[in-house]
Write an enzyme that holds these catalytic residues in place. Structure first.
Site, PDB file in Angstrom:
ATOM      1  N   VAL A  34       0.701  -1.214   0.045  1.00 58.52           N
ATOM      2  CA  VAL A  34       0.065   0.017  -0.112  1.00 58.52           C
ATOM      3  C   VAL A  34       0.837   1.401  -0.006  1.00 58.52           C
ATOM      4  O   VAL A  34       1.978   1.287   0.843  1.00 58.52           O
ATOM      5  CB  VAL A  34      -0.831   0.019   1.352  1.00 58.52           C
ATOM      6  CG1 VAL A  34      -1.780   1.153   1.215  1.00 58.52           C
ATOM      7  CG2 VAL A  34      -1.887  -1.229   1.029  1.00 58.52           C
ATOM      8  N   TRP A  82      13.858  -5.712  18.963  1.00 61.61           N
ATOM      9  CA  TRP A  82      12.727  -5.777  17.944  1.00 61.61           C
ATOM     10  C   TRP A  82      11.581  -5.667  18.377  1.00 61.61           C
ATOM     11  O   TRP A  82      10.406  -6.455  17.819  1.00 61.61           O
ATOM     12  CB  TRP A  82      13.213  -6.899  16.861  1.00 61.61           C
ATOM     13  CG  TRP A  82      14.330  -7.269  16.170  1.00 61.61           C
ATOM     14  CD1 TRP A  82      14.955  -6.112  15.605  1.00 61.61           C
ATOM     15  CD2 TRP A  82      15.157  -8.089  16.051  1.00 61.61           C
ATOM     16  NE1 TRP A  82      16.093  -6.459  15.242  1.00 61.61           N
ATOM     17  CE2 TRP A  82      16.324  -7.628  15.370  1.00 61.61           C
ATOM     18  CE3 TRP A  82      15.148  -9.495  16.485  1.00 61.61           C
ATOM     19  CZ2 TRP A  82      17.519  -8.695  15.309  1.00 61.61           C
ATOM     20  CZ3 TRP A  82      16.123 -10.340  16.251  1.00 61.61           C
ATOM     21  CH2 TRP A  82      17.189  -9.652  15.397  1.00 61.61           C
ATOM     22  N   HIS A  83      11.228  -4.946  19.292  1.00 64.61           N
ATOM     23  CA  HIS A  83       9.939  -4.587  19.852  1.00 64.61           C
ATOM     24  C   HIS A  83       9.346  -3.126  19.738  1.00 64.61           C
ATOM     25  O   HIS A  83       9.145  -2.255  20.663  1.00 64.61           O
ATOM     26  CB  HIS A  83       9.658  -5.014  21.540  1.00 64.61           C
ATOM     27  CG  HIS A  83       9.914  -6.507  21.626  1.00 64.61           C
ATOM     28  ND1 HIS A  83      10.065  -7.054  22.832  1.00 64.61           N
ATOM     29  CD2 HIS A  83       9.814  -7.422  20.718  1.00 64.61           C
ATOM     30  CE1 HIS A  83      10.244  -8.158  22.786  1.00 64.61           C
ATOM     31  NE2 HIS A  83      10.081  -8.609  21.779  1.00 64.61           N
ATOM     32  N   HIS A 142       7.104  -9.266  26.105  1.00 65.29           N
ATOM     33  CA  HIS A 142       6.921  -9.420  24.417  1.00 65.29           C
ATOM     34  C   HIS A 142       5.590  -8.979  24.079  1.00 65.29           C
ATOM     35  O   HIS A 142       4.741  -9.430  24.617  1.00 65.29           O
ATOM     36  CB  HIS A 142       7.325 -10.738  24.238  1.00 65.29           C
ATOM     37  CG  HIS A 142       8.720 -11.087  24.596  1.00 65.29           C
ATOM     38  ND1 HIS A 142       9.930 -11.262  23.772  1.00 65.29           N
ATOM     39  CD2 HIS A 142       9.227 -11.349  25.913  1.00 65.29           C
ATOM     40  CE1 HIS A 142      11.037 -11.450  24.556  1.00 65.29           C
ATOM     41  NE2 HIS A 142      10.591 -11.549  25.678  1.00 65.29           N
ATOM     42  N   PRO A 143       5.585  -7.927  22.969  1.00 64.80           N
ATOM     43  CA  PRO A 143       4.329  -7.567  22.745  1.00 64.80           C
ATOM     44  C   PRO A 143       3.365  -8.299  22.045  1.00 64.80           C
ATOM     45  O   PRO A 143       2.152  -8.093  21.690  1.00 64.80           O
ATOM     46  CB  PRO A 143       4.725  -6.195  21.966  1.00 64.80           C
ATOM     47  CG  PRO A 143       6.068  -6.403  21.464  1.00 64.80           C
ATOM     48  CD  PRO A 143       6.562  -7.398  22.372  1.00 64.80           C
ATOM     49  N   GLN A 144       3.728  -9.628  21.367  1.00 63.85           N
ATOM     50  CA  GLN A 144       3.098 -10.355  20.425  1.00 63.85           C
ATOM     51  C   GLN A 144       1.739 -10.571  20.999  1.00 63.85           C
ATOM     52  O   GLN A 144       0.674 -10.265  20.169  1.00 63.85           O
ATOM     53  CB  GLN A 144       3.893 -11.766  20.016  1.00 63.85           C
ATOM     54  CG  GLN A 144       2.808 -12.752  19.336  1.00 63.85           C
ATOM     55  CD  GLN A 144       3.717 -13.960  18.766  1.00 63.85           C
ATOM     56  OE1 GLN A 144       3.518 -14.228  17.890  1.00 63.85           O
ATOM     57  NE2 GLN A 144       4.323 -14.562  19.937  1.00 63.85           N
TER      58      GLN A 144
END
Length: 649
Positions: free
Chosen positions: A304, A577-578, A625-627
């Site tokens: 996009v 990588w968060h 961990h945000p997942q």
């Protein structure tokens, strides 16, 4: 079209797949033409990533790899941008209503049935710079002695959930209550969100059928949800000394049963988004079961490029249009949603798209010649990420270092992968570690001098401890000699803030990513505290005969001297990588210049028809961990959309 044929990777990446039956071939078959004398372990790992792009898959779906093949004249109620833990659940839940048409657009390829995504134990070689990655690079970081390094983000169906380390961490109840407090919406509180885990989680037993008593509390987990989760499927050499050291040291490292209870403090067994020894990502969990729905279309390998204003409503701009293309030289396409565009592109791509579309700081947009639709000073600001410091210790026995052996020994790697493929057992059924520890810094510690506690509350940890049986190439070149155990220390509640800004109006040019690591005195002091705590853990007698002492550059540090520890931190810290916070949520009525890009319903403030559902909406990074948290936000967002809820007028 309703034919059945076998497609190659070239077919998959060049055309339209609808109602097709595709076969599956593992990457091991693709590498079989190379001799093991010619293929080192490191070469093999990189080749697996390449070979996966060529591996056919098995699906039955309205899945398109060319935008020209989208059904002509079909009206979509919702257009979802991104297929990670925000986009896939939203698309799947909205398409449960057969009267609603949903299109999801993903910039990357499909990852269905690709061996290197499916195998949990290959995870260290998926990040960074794999073919399924955006391959971002951050700007040089003053707080890291001007170092710069890759910043991994998933560019594949499933987004980051297809390449991440599969940590399943709900985070602390105070994090959710903090979200409720900041947004003014109690629906984001721990108590209100708790029922959603029944829709998200499907707890499955470990493959080795070991007794999980004391490792997880089944009563607090969902049994019939979308995501497979489990504890470890095989033992690691570090398991026994970790448990015995925790019993010996106690305190911050005390053993606890389940860190997903809302109070994660202590050391516990790892829980991962893994089921039956296979990674469970957003696409396999949410999209794959929905692929038979005629009202859900998926467009892959398409980016996009802009959000388009389609009119006004009550003097507010309406944003329901999107343009998209497969490259900067490819034909451009445009579509309008009849109800909403849902931006779920992540903490980097979401602000980039908003800025490219004229939603952001007017002063910055004018410098690039982007017409301002609405002046949103905080778009791209508040970038927050959690730095990780690796501490290497020597392992006394070669066999106790799993990951260095995998990198050096092609035969061991081949045998481990074969064990996974043929029997679904062994170390490759695991993620890279079997334990996690979460702890707080004492309230009377000097780290808080002149600094309020940045955590959301007393159940939210400041620091994380991750023991790993080995080391990894992304931490530096794999050592030519020696064997190692890694203790990783992560700052979960950083006070440093960075930004994502535009370098160019070209949507195919990477944005400027500046996490601004270790910019505050608190962050460096908090990591110093965590490093010393981890080192004290390494000195427990449980490690006698297992660890040989500190190794690599960590061995040269005087642990008792603040300046030495701090310099080591600046030279060694990397990202876990968060990234979060670049389109943050705020209360209704909060002026744009004060803060907040989206309202408590995750609608972009000041416009109609546009919503954000990804980690960019977090007003602060959750302490873990945000997942799993993103999945929970997506499930609630789907409920809000279906109900037509409006928190703000």
């Amino acid at each position: 079209m309703n034919t059945s044929r076998t497609l190659s990777g070239a077919d998959l990446h060049g055309g339209h797949i609808y109602g097709c039956s595709l076969t599956h071939r593992t990457s091991r078959q693709l590498t079989s033409q190379l001799s093991w004398q010619e293929l080192t372990a490191d070469m093999y790992l990189h080749f697996i990533a390449f070979a996966a792009l060529l591996s056919p898959v098995t699906i039955e779906a309205a899945l398109y790899s060319d935008p020209a093949q989208l059904p002509k004249g079909k009206a979509y109620d919702y257009i979802v941008i991104g297929s990670g833990p925000g986009g896939s659940p939203i698309a799947a839940r909205l398409s449960e209503d057969p009267s609603v048409n949903v299109l999801i657009i993903e910039a990357g390829p499909t990852g269905f049935n690709y061996t290197n995504i499916e195998v949990p134990g290959i995870v260290p070689y998926l990040q960074p710079t794999s073919p399924f990655d955006w391959n971002y690079t951050m700007v040089p970081q003053p707080g890291l002695n001007d170092r710069s390094f890759p910043f991994s983000r998933g560019k594949v169906l499933g987004g980051c959930t297809a390449i991440n380390w599969m940590f399943w961490v709900r985070c602390a109840q105070d994090d959710y209550d903090g979200f409720a407090r900041v947004s003014g919406d109690d629906g984001w509180s721990w108590k209100s969100m708790l029922p959603l885990w029944n829709k998200i989680e499907r707890l499955v037993p470990p493959l080795d059928h070991h007794n999980t008593s004391g490792e997880i509390n089944p009563s607090i987990h969902g049994k019939n949800g979308a995501i497979n989760i489990s504890v470890h499927n095989a033992p690691y050499p570090t398991d026994d000394p970790v448990v015995r050291a925790a019993q010996e040291v106690g305190g911050d490292f005390r053993l606890m049963e389940d860190y997903n209870s809302g109070d994660p403090l202590g050391l516990a067994w790892f829980q991962g988004s893994i089921g039956n020894g296979i990674r469970n990502d957003a696409a396999t969990a949410y999209l794959a079961p929905a692929l038979s729905r005629k009202n859900l279309d998926i467009l892959i390998k398409t980016q996009v490029t802009k959000l388009v204003q389609t009119g006004f409503q009550d003097d507010k701009p309406v944003i329901r249009g999107v343009t998209f293309a497969q490259s900067r030289t490819a034909p451009a396409f445009a579509l309008n949603a009849t109800k909403e565009v849902i931006l779920a592109a992540g903490a980097f791509n979401t602000p980039q798209l908003l800025l490219l579309s004229g939603i952001g700081p007017a002063s910055d947009l004018s410098l690039l010649g982007v017409p301002t639709i609405i002046d949103h000073p905080n778009v791209g600001q508040n970038l927050t990420d959690q730095p990780l410091v690796p501490l290497h210790y020597g392992a006394a026995q070669k066999q106790d270092d799993v990951y260095t052996n995998l990198a050096r020994n092609a035969t061991f790697f081949h045998e481990s992968l074969d064990e996974w493929e043929t029997e679904r057992r062994g170390i490759f059924t695991n993620a890279a570690n079997n334990h996690l520890g979460f702890f707080r810094i004492p309230a009377n510690d000097s780290v808080f001098e002149g600094q309020p506690d940045p955590s959301a509350g007393p159940t939210a940890p400041h620091l994380e401890f991750i023991p790993v049986p080995g080391t990894f190439s992304f931490l530096g070149p794999t050592p030519l000699a020696g064997y190692y155990t890694l203790f990783a220390v992560v700052l979960l509640t950083p006070t440093s803030r960075g930004s994502v800004t535009l370098l160019s109006t070209d949507p195919f040019t990477q944005p400027v990513i500046n996490p601004n690591f270790l910019d505050t005195a608190f962050d460096i002091a908090a990591l110093r505290h965590g490093i010393r705590a981890a080192h004290n853990f390494s000195r427990a007698h449980a490690w006698d005969g297992f660890l040989t002492g500190r190794a690599m550059s960590w061995a040269l540090v005087d642990v008792e001297v603040d300046a030495d520890v701090d310099e080591f931190t600046r030279e060694s810290a990397i990202t876990i990588w968060h990234p979060t916070g670049t389109a943050a949520m705020a209360r209704c009525g909060t002026p744009a210049e004060v803060g907040g890009v989206v309202d408590p319903d995750l609608r972009v403030k000041g416009v109609e028809g546009l919503r954000v559902v990804d980690a960019s909406v977090f007003p602060f990074v959750p302490a873990g961990h945000p997942q799993a948290v993103i999945y929970a936000f997506a499930e609630r967002a789907a409920e809000l959309i279906k109900s037509g809820h409006r928190a703000c007028s």
